[in-house]
Design a protein around this motif. Structure first.
Motif, short mmCIF file in Angstrom:
data_model
loop_
_atom_site.label_atom_id
_atom_site.label_comp_id
_atom_site.label_asym_id
_atom_site.label_seq_id
_atom_site.Cartn_x
_atom_site.Cartn_y
_atom_site.Cartn_z
N GLU A 8 -6.12 2.90 -6.86
CA GLU A 8 -6.62 3.48 -5.63
C GLU A 8 -7.53 2.50 -4.89
OE1 GLU A 8 -8.46 6.97 -7.11
OE2 GLU A 8 -6.62 8.20 -7.08
N ARG A 30 0.84 -1.21 0.00
CA ARG A 30 0.00 0.00 0.00
C ARG A 30 0.87 1.26 0.00
NH1 ARG A 30 -2.03 3.64 3.59
NH2 ARG A 30 -4.06 4.55 3.01
N SER A 44 -5.41 -0.13 -3.29
CA SER A 44 -4.72 0.45 -2.13
C SER A 44 -5.66 0.49 -0.93
CB SER A 44 -4.23 1.86 -2.47
OG SER A 44 -3.63 2.47 -1.34
N MET A 87 2.17 2.12 -3.33
CA MET A 87 1.17 2.66 -4.25
C MET A 87 0.69 4.05 -3.83
SD MET A 87 -1.17 -0.59 -5.40
CE MET A 87 -1.38 -1.28 -3.77
N SER A 88 0.47 4.25 -2.51
CA SER A 88 -0.19 5.49 -2.06
C SER A 88 0.72 6.44 -1.29
CB SER A 88 -1.40 5.13 -1.17
OG SER A 88 -2.31 4.33 -1.87
#
Length: 544
Positions: free
Chosen positions: A265, A220, A268, A223-224
């Motif tokens: 998203e 996560r 995530s 990605m974020s």
């Protein structure tokens, strides 16, 4: 029903075809012309055993083909082909597909019944008499027979269960200690249905909870997090949107990247939820591992499946119960058997009652036909003998047998012991007429049914065959002019050639038929016999 029959290289027949009528068809000819070869061909279509000696001399193989139309069957008919090589090998085809002789016999062949001096042994077998009676009675007999068979099966099952309980009770003392150990061992663990399978799925997750949580969190973050994949893709989308002012194709690509960003998203968010829900509980993990060890211990002892463990427990519990309360278990099984036997006796009585009520009526109807066939005061009876319970079969609780009384003043005896071949032929014919459509066959082929018959009996025989042809397709090999003149179709079987004889089969009509009838009447074709033949043909009413 046989729509067409084609024969090739069978005995003296090189090649021949017949198309029988829906009603009565006769085959006539001098003795020794080869009519039996045609009957052998019909037997092959019925699924009887092939004989390589029937192959015409000099030929490699014989071939018999027939097209059948069965009630409720293919509207285009069923084509059967039977080939037998001189070397002995055979081949069966049904509608172009390979089949076994058994499939032929149980399929199209079952619609034919060949009734001759050597083929009517079925009538002499007592086991078939009750089948004839049930067929004549119809639904009432079939329903009573079904109820009896169901009760017989239930009684047999109850008897088997009683024997099992008795044996278990007898051996329970010897195996009690082992059974009690198995029961105690499994109950100490107390496995529940589906517990092991559920644990197989959840334990690996609990054992690797920390690494699973770490993997989800790191993924996560990649990605974020700051400078992560989402930031990179957002920047890409922004750049492509700006460039799209000069080339709209880049706008379409920006849409696709943006769609991927949305998916990213969503993933995530799911990773965040997964990591937050992941709970590492060391005590719970230890409990689960301990429980898995207990269950696997049972599997090693009584597996390999948990279902096997549960079944082993059920058997052990049953054995322990039998040891502690064996008399009650056996007593309950005996009561179940007694109830099943009582039900069976009731159904047996009902079946016998249906049959006994109908038997005199069937015997009287057959006797009437026998009288019409000039058999004098001869009569047929159906005798019943209630069997011991141990002898009851799926056919019924009683033996049913036809008995034959040659004359009113003589005793009735089993048909197989007293009737001559000619008498049995006529009794068989009388049975066929009375049974009508109930006998389950479409085509009846008669051979030598007119043996030793003449005069008024010949006329009566012709009338009975014509009557039978109203419910069946009937094919008759006959020497009687009285039978031949009432046929819808007439085939002449003849033989030509001396050194290498050959049988021919041709449909005849007009003057050819007149000449054949004249020959059958007097052995020659005088003007008197020809006139007599024309008179008989003009007065006859062919079957349809």
């Amino acid at each position: 029903m046989i729509d067409e029959l084609h024969v090739q290289d069978v005995a003296l027949i090189r090649e021949a075809s017949i198309i029988p009528a829906r009603g009565l068809t006769v085959l006539t000819g001098e003795t020794g012309t080869g009519k039996s070869a045609l009957l052998s061909s019909v037997k092959l279509l019925m699924g009887e055993r092939a004989d390589a000696s029937a192959v015409r001399e000099g030929a490699d193989a014989l071939c018999v083909e027939g097209r059948f139309f069965e009630p409720g069957g293919d509207p285009d008919g069923t084509v059967v082909r039977r080939r037998v090589e001189a070397a002995g090998r055979g081949r069966v085809e049904v509608d172009g597909h390979m089949a076994s002789v058994r499939e032929l016999a149980e399929g199209p062949g079952a619609t034919i019944d060949l009734c001759g001096q050597h083929e009517h042994q079925r009538l002499l077998q007592g086991s078939t008499h009750v089948q004839m009676l049930d067929a004549w009675v119809g639904d009432a007999a079939q329903e009573a027979l079904k109820a009896y068979r169901n009760a017989l099966d239930a009684a047999r099952d109850a008897q088997s269960e009683l024997e099992r309980k008795v044996e278990m009770s007898r051996s329970a003392g010897e195996r009690l200690e082992e059974a009690e150990f198995v029961l105690r061992r499994i109950d100490e663990v107390g496995p529940a249905e589906g517990e092991y399978e559920e644990l197989e799925q959840t334990l690996p997750k609990a054992e690797h909870a920390e690494s699973l949580m770490r993997s989800a969190t790191e993924a996560r973050e990649a990605m974020s997090g700051d400078g992560g994949a989402e930031d990179v893709l957002s920047s890409v989308v922004s750049d492509l949107r700006g460039a799209a002012r000069n080339d709209e194709r880049l706008g379409a690509l920006a849409d696709r990247v943006e769609s991927s960003l949305i998916d990213l998203e969503d993933v995530s968010a799911e990773l965040r939820d997964y990591a937050e829900a992941m709970d590492f509980d060391g005590d719970r993990l230890a409990q689960m591992q301990e429980r898995m060890g207990e269950l696997q211990g049972l599997l090693r002892s009584y597996g390999p499946r948990m279902q096997d463990v549960l079944e082993r427990r059920a058997k052990a519990a049953e054995l322990v119960s039998a040891a502690h309360d064996g008399d009650a278990v056996v007593r309950a099984a005996q009561e179940t058997l007694d109830a099943a036997e009582a039900e069976l006796r009731a159904r047996a009585d009902e079946l016998d009652a249906v049959r006994r009520e109908a038997a005199p009526k069937l015997a009287a109807a057959i006797t009437d036909q026998m009288a019409f066939l000039q058999m004098g005061s001869a009569s047929l009876e159906l005798g019943f003998e209630r069997l011991d319970r141990a002898q009851w079969t799926s056919v019924g609780p009683s033996r049913v047998e036809m008995t034959y009384r040659p004359a009113a003043g003589l005793s009735a005896r089993p048909l197989r012991r007293i009737a001559s071949g000619g008498e049995v032929s006529r009794v068989m014919l009388a049975c066929k007429v009375v049974l009508g459509d109930a006998d389950g066959t479409d085509t009846l082929v008669f051979d030598e049914v007119d043996a030793g018959v003449g005069g008024a009996t010949a006329v009566a025989l012709a009338q009975v065959l014509a009557r039978l042809a109203q419910t069946h397709q009937v094919i008759v090999v006959t020497h009687l002019a009285q039978v031949a003149v009432v046929a819808q179709k007439h085939y002449l079987v003849s033989k030509r050639g001396d050194e290498v004889p050959e049988t021919t089969i041709e449909e005849i009509g007009g003057e050819e038929r007149v000449a054949e009838i004249a020959r059958m009447l007097s052995g020659d074709q005088t003007q008197a016999s020809l006139d007599h033949a024309r008179e008989m043909l003009s007065g006859a009413s062919p079957t349809s």
